[in-house]
Design an enzyme around this catalytic site. Structure first.
Site, PDB file in Angstrom:
ATOM      1  CD  GLU A 199      74.455  80.789 109.569  1.00 13.19           C
ATOM      2  OE1 GLU A 199      73.953  79.699 109.198  1.00 13.19           O
ATOM      3  OE2 GLU A 199      73.979  81.892 109.276  1.00 13.19           O
ATOM      4  N   GLY A 228      67.795  85.602 107.385  1.00  9.82           N
ATOM      5  CA  GLY A 228      66.596  85.606 106.570  1.00  9.82           C
ATOM      6  C   GLY A 228      66.097  84.183 106.336  1.00  9.82           C
ATOM      7  CB  ALA A 229      67.388  81.383 104.643  1.00 10.43           C
ATOM      8  CB  SER A 230      69.090  79.314 108.879  1.00 11.91           C
ATOM      9  OG  SER A 230      70.321  79.959 109.075  1.00 11.91           O
ATOM     10  CB  THR A 231      66.986  81.565 113.449  1.00 15.47           C
ATOM     11  OG1 THR A 231      67.322  82.401 114.550  1.00 15.47           O
ATOM     12  CG2 THR A 231      66.128  80.422 113.950  1.00 15.47           C
ATOM     13  CD  GLN A 232      72.185  80.221 112.335  1.00 15.83           C
ATOM     14  OE1 GLN A 232      71.454  79.683 111.509  1.00 15.83           O
ATOM     15  NE2 GLN A 232      72.483  81.500 112.255  1.00 15.83           N
TER      16      GLN A 232
HETATM   17  O1  LIG Z   1      67.547  97.201 108.237  1.00 12.75           O
HETATM   18  C1  LIG Z   1      67.010  96.101 108.300  1.00 12.75           C
HETATM   19  N1  LIG Z   1      65.752  95.956 108.795  1.00 12.75           N
HETATM   20  C2  LIG Z   1      65.141  94.762 108.894  1.00 12.75           C
HETATM   21  N2  LIG Z   1      65.714  93.622 108.505  1.00 12.75           N
HETATM   22  C3  LIG Z   1      66.950  93.695 107.993  1.00 12.75           C
HETATM   23  C4  LIG Z   1      67.667  94.902 107.870  1.00 12.75           C
HETATM   24  N3  LIG Z   1      68.875  94.633 107.329  1.00 12.75           N
HETATM   25  C5  LIG Z   1      68.917  93.307 107.133  1.00 12.75           C
HETATM   26  N4  LIG Z   1      67.759  92.747 107.523  1.00 12.75           N
HETATM   27  C6  LIG Z   1      67.367  91.330 107.504  1.00 12.75           C
HETATM   28  O2  LIG Z   1      68.322  90.567 108.209  1.00 12.75           O
HETATM   29  C7  LIG Z   1      68.312  89.250 107.660  1.00 12.75           C
HETATM   30  C8  LIG Z   1      69.738  88.906 107.350  1.00 12.75           C
HETATM   31  O3  LIG Z   1      69.766  87.603 106.914  1.00 12.75           O
HETATM   32  P1  LIG Z   1      70.985  87.008 106.069  1.00 12.75           P
HETATM   33  O4  LIG Z   1      71.016  87.634 104.714  1.00 12.75           O
HETATM   34  O5  LIG Z   1      72.191  87.100 106.884  1.00 12.75           O
HETATM   35  O6  LIG Z   1      70.485  85.533 105.875  1.00 12.75           O
HETATM   36  P2  LIG Z   1      71.002  84.128 106.435  1.00 12.75           P
HETATM   37  O7  LIG Z   1      71.850  84.409 107.617  1.00 12.75           O
HETATM   38  O8  LIG Z   1      69.766  83.369 106.795  1.00 12.75           O
HETATM   39  O9  LIG Z   1      71.741  83.520 105.292  1.00 12.75           O
HETATM   40  C9  LIG Z   1      67.400  89.280 106.452  1.00 12.75           C
HETATM   41  O10 LIG Z   1      66.134  88.814 106.821  1.00 12.75           O
HETATM   42  C10 LIG Z   1      67.326  90.758 106.119  1.00 12.75           C
HETATM   43  O11 LIG Z   1      66.108  91.094 105.496  1.00 12.75           O
HETATM   44 CA   LIG Z   2      73.373  85.790 108.392  1.00 13.19          CA
END
Ligand SMILES: O=c1[nH]cnc2c1ncn2[C@@H]1O[C@H](COP(=O)(O)OP(=O)(O)O)[C@@H](O)[C@H]1O
Ligand SMILES: [Ca+2]
Length: 522
Positions: A199, A228-232
């Site tokens: 990722e 939302g669950a991880s950061t890179q």
């Molecule tokens: O318009 C927005 N405002 C604030 N946060 C947002 C908006 N759109 C998406 N996000 C946030 O961006 C993040 C996207 O994470 P994702 O679903 O890609 O998770 P992951 O990469 O950890 O699997 C989530 O925390 C979601 O709430």
């Molecule tokens: Ca993502």
């Protein structure tokens, strides 16, 4: 008409006829009566053949090298994130897959509803949720290309967590999703969970591919992805050769250049899981209510203990004998919020020369950096994406935002989703704490970070890099390029042909007529 100069041939679409240029010296009557010496059959025939040859040469050069009508190829990637799924359609010219900077995002579709990991108890719905976007994709890819268009689904940290927690449920979700995708007319290539390393590395490839940095061998841009669950975090550091921590090292050979990439993915440090970690710290004694500095003053919410602790990131810390719910009361204080947020990072141990946090190796930062996904959403909402804003100003603005009463915030942003709106004080504070205390950005290096959503029309994220890799679209060695672009080639052929023609005319000089009279000065 003037006999002093050879005839010029002006292009006449129906006839190629010699036309005499206007003469500098008016011909005398007797000259006009003289037989024009250029009008010998040999010179006329040679000149006509010369012109036909030049026109033919230039026409062939133009036609032969004319760019063919563009045909495109397509690829589709579904990003099954923890919070939602998004579908991306990419497009590139069919004849030149190997050229960088040519693959572009043609369309994206946001799947309605939550991420696929949220369908653990109703897996079939995960498959159904994708149908609308798949239908939309059929309209964006020409029908005759459907069967040859590769379709991939990559799941990230949400499914990583579900797989840890309940692998049977995660398999069922994949089963349902695969069933839907197999039914599509596209060439489905499989659905899988990406590792954190993949990722991070593919996010880095995307950013540098879109910026055209790889083909040109330029200094690369680091990638910061907040989910939302991880950061890179991924970047190339001159001091990092991979030896100090092999599992943070990814090596690439792209367009003839070697890259030794540092990358790390922190599971549970995406902003939604980080909020759980923070709330877990605040609710260790199982209270009935908490005063939360990370939420605006006047904000209140009732949270369920079992919902909050229903994640492998915090499940082992669920307080015993806690009531069912607790009340969260916002008190909006940036400094205090930062103190609470800092508690979710562990800075005590590091077995390497240097670490970011939780004992994870991180070489010395080397910029520039592109920060995307939730980094962008949050900083954009807070009007903090401008690179000229100093770290101190960012803190001051965030302090003011957190202290703004909740009633005022909702009034000022009636169209923003309340869940997002309520969390911006926390999210902004978390981002600053992660960047400065976590990754060690300083007041000086903070300005190396650019908050970005798109680059040249394509979203920054791992999906493009993932597809480029799976379709082998980035060659290891630099591709051979034609030495001249098409326009340059045609211009050179035209100029050379004209030069040859002039040389030819000059070579006929012995046949040129002599002026019988000196010019008259009037
Ligand atoms: O318009 C927005 N405002 C604030 N946060 C947002 C908006 N759109 C998406 N996000 C946030 O961006 C993040 C996207 O994470 P994702 O679903 O890609 O998770 P992951 O990469 O950890 O699997 C989530 O925390 C979601 O709430
Ligand atoms: Ca993502």
């Amino acid at each position: 008409m003037c006999p002093h100069l050879p005839p010029l041939f002006f292009f006449n679409p129906t006839l190629l006829l010699p036309v005499w240029p206007v003469c500098f010296f008016p011909p005398t009557l007797s000259e006009m009566k003289e037989k024009n010496p250029w009008h010998t059959p040999v010179t006329i025939i040679i000149s006509v053949i010369g012109v036909i040859a030049i026109v033919a040469l230039v026409t062939v050069a133009v036609l032969q090298n004319r760019p063919l009508p563009k045909k495109y190829k397509y690829g589709i990637v579904l990003d099954a994130g923890s919070s939602h799924t998004a579908l991306y359609i990419y497009e590139w010219p069919a004849e030149k897959d190997n050229n960088t900077g040519r693959v572009q995002q043609k369309h994206s579709c946001k799947v309605k509803g939550p991420g696929i990991s949220s369908y653990a108890s109703a897996p079939l719905k995960a498959g159904e949720s994708l149908r609308e976007c798949m239908q939309e994709a059929k309209q964006w890819v020409p029908e005759k290309r459907h069967h040859e268009t590769p379709l991939y689904l990559g799941a990230t940290a949400g499914m990583r967590l579900l797989n840890m927690e309940n692998s049977a449920a995660s398999e069922k979700v994949f089963g349902a999703v695969e069933e839907t995708l197999q039914k599509s007319p596209f060439s489905f290539q499989g659905a899988r969970i990406l590792s954190g390393q993949e990722e991070g590395a593919f996010g880095w490839v995307t950013v540098n591919y879109l910026d055209d940095r790889l083909k040109q061998g330029l200094e690369t841009t680091g990638a910061l992805d907040l989910g939302g669950a991880s950061t890179q975090i991924s970047f190339v550091s001159d001091q990092f050769d991979g030896s100090e921590s092999l599992n943070n090292s990814v090596t690439f050979r792209l367009y003839g250049n070697d890259y030794n990439l540092y990358t790390h993915s922190f599971l549970c440090y995406g902003k939604d899981q980080a909020l759980r970690l923070t709330l877990a710290h605040q609710t260790q004694s199982g209270p009935e209510s908490i005063l939360d500095p990370c939420f605006n003053t006047g904000y209140t919410s009732t949270r369920n203990y079992s919902v909050l602790y229903d994640s492998p990131c915090v499940s082992d810390r669920k307080p015993q004998n806690a009531p069912q719910t607790f009340t969260q009361q916002g008190v909006g204080n940036f400094q205090e919020c930062q103190e609470v947020v800092k508690k979710i990072f562990n800075f005590t141990h590091c077995k390497y020369t240097r670490c970011s946090f939780n004992g994870v190796f991180q070489p010395l930062l080397q910029g520039p950096f592109g920060a995307f996904s939730a980094y962008y959403f949050v900083m954009n909402f807070l009007n903090l994406t401008d690179t000229s804003i100093s770290l101190d100003t960012v803190k001051a603005k965030l302090e003011r935002y957190c202290a703004t009463p909740w009633s005022q915030v909702t009034q000022q942003h009636p169209d923003t989703k309340v869940k997002y709106l309520a969390e911006y004080c926390f999210s902004g504070t978390y981002i600053l704490t992660l960047l400065t205390n976590g990754y060690n950005f300083t007041s000086e290096t903070y300005s190396d970070i650019k908050f970005i959503k798109k680059i040249k029309g394509s979203d920054a994220g791992w999906t493009l890099g993932y597809m480029l890799n799976l379709t082998n679209m980035i060659p290891a060695e630099a591709p051979d390029t034609p030495p001249l672009p098409h326009a340059g080639y045609v211009s050179i052929v035209t100029v050379m042909a004209l030069l040859l023609f002039i040389l030819f005319i000059i070579s006929l000089r012995p046949l040129w007529p002599r002026c019988s009279k000196q010019p008259q000065i009037i």
